[in-house]
Design a protein around this motif. Sequence first.
Motif, mmCIF file in Angstrom:
data_model
loop_
_atom_site.group_PDB
_atom_site.id
_atom_site.type_symbol
_atom_site.label_atom_id
_atom_site.label_comp_id
_atom_site.label_asym_id
_atom_site.label_seq_id
_atom_site.Cartn_x
_atom_site.Cartn_y
_atom_site.Cartn_z
ATOM 1 N N VAL A 56 25.456 11.574 -12.696
ATOM 2 C CA VAL A 56 26.134 12.871 -12.760
ATOM 3 C C VAL A 56 26.816 12.929 -14.113
ATOM 4 C CG1 VAL A 56 27.874 14.386 -11.758
ATOM 5 C CG2 VAL A 56 26.534 12.902 -10.264
ATOM 6 N N VAL A 57 26.382 13.851 -14.967
ATOM 7 C CA VAL A 57 26.973 14.009 -16.299
ATOM 8 C C VAL A 57 28.271 14.788 -16.144
ATOM 9 C CG1 VAL A 57 26.640 14.945 -18.609
ATOM 10 C CG2 VAL A 57 24.707 13.945 -17.385
ATOM 11 N N GLN A 58 29.392 14.209 -16.601
ATOM 12 C CA GLN A 58 30.687 14.880 -16.494
ATOM 13 C C GLN A 58 31.091 15.567 -17.792
ATOM 14 O OE1 GLN A 58 33.054 11.590 -15.086
ATOM 15 N NE2 GLN A 58 32.776 12.261 -12.966
ATOM 16 N N SER A 59 30.700 14.996 -18.910
ATOM 17 C CA SER A 59 30.924 15.609 -20.224
ATOM 18 C C SER A 59 29.876 15.012 -21.147
ATOM 19 C CB SER A 59 32.344 15.325 -20.733
ATOM 20 O OG SER A 59 32.467 13.968 -21.111
ATOM 21 N N THR A 60 29.976 15.322 -22.415
ATOM 22 C CA THR A 60 28.977 14.788 -23.336
ATOM 23 C C THR A 60 29.207 13.318 -23.655
ATOM 24 O OG1 THR A 60 30.270 15.587 -25.207
ATOM 25 C CG2 THR A 60 28.508 17.023 -24.394
ATOM 26 N N VAL A 61 30.305 12.733 -23.188
ATOM 27 C CA VAL A 61 30.579 11.317 -23.444
ATOM 28 C C VAL A 61 30.840 10.513 -22.176
ATOM 29 C CG1 VAL A 61 31.430 11.661 -25.781
ATOM 30 C CG2 VAL A 61 33.024 11.771 -23.882
ATOM 31 N N GLU A 62 31.021 11.163 -21.049
ATOM 32 C CA GLU A 62 31.319 10.463 -19.803
ATOM 33 C C GLU A 62 30.399 10.931 -18.689
ATOM 34 O OE1 GLU A 62 35.430 11.200 -19.048
ATOM 35 O OE2 GLU A 62 36.087 9.705 -20.483
ATOM 36 N N ALA A 63 30.116 9.991 -17.774
ATOM 37 C CA ALA A 63 29.260 10.304 -16.635
ATOM 38 C C ALA A 63 29.647 9.407 -15.469
ATOM 39 C CB ALA A 63 27.802 10.088 -16.999
ATOM 40 N N ARG A 71 30.772 5.263 -19.726
ATOM 41 C CA ARG A 71 30.748 5.967 -21.012
ATOM 42 C C ARG A 71 29.315 5.989 -21.518
ATOM 43 N NH1 ARG A 71 34.952 8.197 -23.642
ATOM 44 N NH2 ARG A 71 34.119 7.493 -25.603
ATOM 45 N N MET A 72 28.986 7.062 -22.220
ATOM 46 C CA MET A 72 27.652 7.173 -22.792
ATOM 47 C C MET A 72 27.691 6.738 -24.251
ATOM 48 S SD MET A 72 26.025 10.500 -21.001
ATOM 49 C CE MET A 72 27.420 11.564 -20.756
ATOM 50 N N ALA A 73 26.673 6.007 -24.653
ATOM 51 C CA ALA A 73 26.561 5.544 -26.033
ATOM 52 C C ALA A 73 26.425 6.746 -26.962
ATOM 53 C CB ALA A 73 25.361 4.619 -26.178
ATOM 54 N N GLY A 93 27.732 18.332 -14.518
ATOM 55 C CA GLY A 93 27.972 18.562 -13.108
ATOM 56 C C GLY A 93 26.741 18.442 -12.223
ATOM 57 N N GLN A 94 25.567 18.287 -12.799
ATOM 58 C CA GLN A 94 24.348 18.174 -11.999
ATOM 59 C C GLN A 94 24.071 16.709 -11.655
ATOM 60 O OE1 GLN A 94 20.983 20.304 -13.613
ATOM 61 N NE2 GLN A 94 22.310 21.885 -14.461
ATOM 62 N N ARG A 95 23.482 16.479 -10.489
ATOM 63 C CA ARG A 95 23.166 15.131 -10.008
ATOM 64 C C ARG A 95 21.663 14.897 -10.155
ATOM 65 N NH1 ARG A 95 25.891 11.788 -6.651
ATOM 66 N NH2 ARG A 95 27.411 13.440 -6.325
ATOM 67 N N PHE A 96 21.306 13.743 -10.738
ATOM 68 C CA PHE A 96 19.911 13.407 -10.969
ATOM 69 C C PHE A 96 19.618 11.991 -10.493
ATOM 70 C CE2 PHE A 96 20.986 16.277 -14.521
ATOM 71 C CZ PHE A 96 20.115 17.308 -14.240
ATOM 72 N N ARG A 97 18.415 11.796 -9.989
ATOM 73 C CA ARG A 97 17.903 10.461 -9.703
ATOM 74 C C ARG A 97 17.234 10.003 -10.988
ATOM 75 N NH1 ARG A 97 18.944 6.571 -6.320
ATOM 76 N NH2 ARG A 97 17.132 5.580 -5.435
ATOM 77 N N VAL A 98 17.670 8.863 -11.540
ATOM 78 C CA VAL A 98 17.221 8.451 -12.864
ATOM 79 C C VAL A 98 16.851 6.976 -12.896
ATOM 80 C CG1 VAL A 98 18.633 10.166 -14.087
ATOM 81 C CG2 VAL A 98 19.569 7.902 -13.654
ATOM 82 N N ASN A 99 16.045 6.631 -13.874
ATOM 83 C CA ASN A 99 15.925 5.263 -14.359
ATOM 84 C C ASN A 99 16.776 5.217 -15.608
ATOM 85 O OD1 ASN A 99 14.176 4.543 -12.348
ATOM 86 N ND2 ASN A 99 12.353 4.541 -13.632
ATOM 87 N N TYR A 100 17.498 4.129 -15.818
ATOM 88 C CA TYR A 100 18.414 4.094 -16.948
ATOM 89 C C TYR A 100 18.438 2.720 -17.597
ATOM 90 C CZ TYR A 100 21.654 1.821 -13.702
ATOM 91 O OH TYR A 100 22.227 0.960 -12.808
#
Length: 145
Positions: A56-63, A71-73, A93-100
Amino acid sequence: MNRCLPPHFTARTVSGIAALVLGALSAPATALAQDVPPGLGIVRNFPDASLRGTLVVQSTVEAQLNGQPIRMAPGMRLFSPQNSLVFLHTVIGQRFRVNYVLEASTGMLLSAWILTEGEARQPRKGSDTVERNFRAESDTAPARR
């Protein structure tokens, strides 16, 4: 310098050439503009170190990754199911199923791939599964009644 057309060129020849050039330029653009349905014709190979989770992306630097803040690199890349880059500010604010993949030295989120239904069904190691390198006696013993 001669800026005039040679005598064997006519207005009809010039308009014919222009029509051919415009037709050639517009054909690939329409092919590229079509959306590729998720999972059709695209086979993505994920890195062996990639894990599975919910992002879930909360901002351009945090999730939030699997419910935990992360924190996002600075060079974090989020890929759509069609494997194109997604701007982080468009999916807040969107929720995704991801590989990371996490950055090894900082633990920051480095890359994530939004999964299609087919990709999500394939097993992958992640924090939503329990994996351990030991076995307890209760794992092999039959259940008591």
